[in-house]
Write an enzyme that holds these catalytic residues in place. Structure first.
Site, short mmCIF file in Angstrom:
data_model
loop_
_atom_site.label_atom_id
_atom_site.label_comp_id
_atom_site.label_asym_id
_atom_site.label_seq_id
_atom_site.Cartn_x
_atom_site.Cartn_y
_atom_site.Cartn_z
N ASP A 136 2.23 -9.20 -10.69
CA ASP A 136 2.06 -9.37 -9.48
C ASP A 136 0.91 -9.82 -9.18
O ASP A 136 1.62 -10.28 -8.47
CB ASP A 136 3.31 -8.48 -8.58
CG ASP A 136 4.60 -8.32 -8.61
OD1 ASP A 136 5.46 -9.49 -9.40
OD2 ASP A 136 5.25 -7.86 -8.01
N ASP A 289 10.80 5.00 -5.39
CA ASP A 289 10.74 6.59 -6.06
C ASP A 289 11.47 7.37 -5.58
O ASP A 289 12.97 7.52 -5.89
CB ASP A 289 9.37 6.71 -6.31
CG ASP A 289 9.05 7.02 -5.55
OD1 ASP A 289 8.72 7.23 -4.28
OD2 ASP A 289 7.39 6.94 -5.17
#
Length: 533
Positions: A136, A289
């Site tokens: 990214d 997460d």
């Protein structure tokens, strides 16, 4: 000398005015203290004592569990079925499941070669592994470097894919989610995730995948982090002490008792079917997460933590990078708790006691109470009792409980026991930043979804550390100067002076030293001292 008396230097009207102001302040303070300040401080003290007891009981409970696990507990290979995957003469490599290795990165100029090289060096049949680099990066130079590195490994026969997006929507969660949508990813059974500074050993997949293959109820196998730059400075040693406790105690206890713990976002292997059943990656918080782990657990999946499997990585070595990381790690869990608490309560697939563990122990005590009580009690309420001697703090709360909690926290890193005092001061100092982030998460205020990638230095670590010593420090309000820390330091210093002059509690030594710590943090000079091992 009589000519230079105070009456000559200070006019009588000024002296009189000053005395009048002081007298008026003392009168107002005396009128407010008994009916307002004392009751409010007693309420605050009661709440702090309650939170201290919650934290104390949690720490003692985990310590007892970890001792029992070490003495009587079965090793992961005994608790779960495990046997190494071996080549089959008839089936060939098909006995090995296809594994996707995802490496999300963002402008990782200093470390991209480390993670890509380590992933490409994993010991697994070449036709049963796909390395996926999710880049990214917004820096075109870095993008070009990462792409060329992928091409270099591809020329060696490694099945490596270089993937980019048109935007950074969802940040890391968005990149991981997009990576699983590719056709080749859908052919994989498991996905291993490594951040850009993580360097797994070649046998990483051999030690983790076997658990997932032979135990269909397992969704995640998490490895432990070890730090390549823990000795760089005093700040990295303090981080090591905190994180070692997290891995050696918190993760181990969660795995052994409820088969649940928070995924650390990297150095773990997921069953892709579990990710899909849990609803995939979501970017609603900065802890995607932990979000996935909680949702998968509510679906009935189990997790396994392997404390003996270690993956090297890097700690933030600048105070600025560390503050950004801690904001994300403190704000995200609080915000996730706000979003998921009702869902956890209503869930029908997990037991009542697991709900209690997740809501009370995992979220309330460790992610919220621990931050708030550290700052409010030790940096606000305790110093305030110096100014209001009518409110007394029990000795068990001011000495014994914090001493026991500190010793229990330090057990994870025996080599740093001599740095315990520095760690206490450092954690108290950081508690302001963490408490602010926790409240932002609970209230969904301003910076609740702020995501700043933690700066990594990689092989340039030593060079940059040397160069940094010759650089002229930049003073930017909000970047180098932290006003809340300076204000807290001034408050503690004032309380210390008052205690030294008029007080009965004799906390002035702690107050002065903690004030200095806040001043150091306020001016951004943390991390400049290298400890002796």
């Amino acid at each position: 000398m009589d000519r230079f008396s105070s009456t000559t230097l200070l006019p009588d009207t000024f002296v009189g005015t000053r005395d009048d102001v002081t007298e008026q302040f003392m009168i107002i303070w005396g009128q407010m203290k008994a009916p307002l300040i004392v009751p409010l401080l007693r309420i605050a003290l009661f709440l702090c004592l309650l939170m201290s007891l919650m934290l104390f009981i949690e720490r003692v409970y985990m310590s007892i569990v970890i001792v029992l696990v070490k003495i009587f507990g079965k090793k992961p290979e005994k608790r779960y079925k495990w046997e190494p995957l071996k080549d089959d003469l008839e089936l060939g490599n098909s006995v090995y499941p296809t594994v996707l290795v995802q490496i999300p990165m963002y402008n990782e100029k200093e470390v991209y070669q480390l993670s890509i090289g380590a992933a490409c060096g994993l010991s697994w049949p070449s036709d049963r592994i796909i390395i996926q680099v999710l880049d990214d990066s917004t820096d075109p130079i870095v993008k070009n470097l990462v792409e060329m590195e992928c091409q270099r490994w591809a020329s060696k026969g490694i099945n490596i894919k270089y993937e980019i997006r048109d935007n950074r929507n969802g940040y890391k969660a968005g990149a991981l989610k997009q990576g699983l949508k590719h056709a080749y990813a859908k052919q994989c059974d498991y996905v291993a995730i490594f951040d850009a500074d993580f360097q797994p050993e070649p046998n990483f997949l051999q030690r983790t995948i076997s658990f997932l293959v032979h135990n269909p109820e397992l969704a995640l196998v998490q490895a432990r982090w070890v730090f390549v730059n823990a000795d760089e400075c005093l700040m990295t040693r303090m981080q090591e002490m905190s994180l070692d406790y997290h891995f050696t105690v918190e993760q181990e206890v969660g795995s052994a008792t409820h088969a649940f713990f928070g995924f650390n976002g990297t150095a773990g292997v997921w069953r892709i079917a579990a990710i899909d059943e849990a609803g995939g990656w979501k970017d609603r918080t900065t802890v995607e997460d932990m979000d996935l782990a909680v949702r998968a657990s509510l679906k009935g999946w189990k997790f396994l933590y392997l404390g003996t499997l270690m993956v090297k990585n890097e700690l933030p070595s600048t105070f600025k990078a560390f503050r950004y990381q801690q904001h994300r790690w403190s704000c995200g869990p609080a915000n996730l708790f706000r979003k998921m608490v009702s869902e956890i309560v209503r869930n029908k697939k997990v037991s009542f006691w697991k709900k209690v563990y997740v809501i009370y122990s995992f979220f309330m005590v460790r992610k919220i109470v621990a931050h708030i009580v550290t700052f409010v009690f030790y940096c606000i309420v305790l110093p305030a009792t110096v100014l209001v001697p009518e409110v007394e703090v029990p000795k068990w709360a001011s000495v014994y409980i914090p001493l026991i909690i500190t010793i229990l926290n330090a057990v994870g890193t025996p080599r740093s026991l001599h740095l315990l005092v520095f760690w206490i001061l450092f954690e108290n100092g950081m508690s302001l930043h963490r408490t602010k982030a926790t409240l932002i998460g609970l209230l969904e205020a301003g910076r609740v979804n702020e995501w700043v990638v933690t700066e990594k230095l990689g092989d340039a670590l030593k060079l940059k550390s040397a160069i940094k010593a010759f650089k002229r420090p930049r003073f930017r309000i909000g970047e180098r100067i932290h006003l809340l820390e300076l204000g807290t330091g001034a408050y503690l210093f004032f309380c210390g002076c008052y205690d030294l002059a008029f007080g009965k509690n004799h906390y002035f030594v702690y107050l002065f030293i903690q004030a200095v710590t806040f001043f150091i943090m306020g001016f951004g000079y943390v991390g400049t001292f290298v400890p002796h091992s």
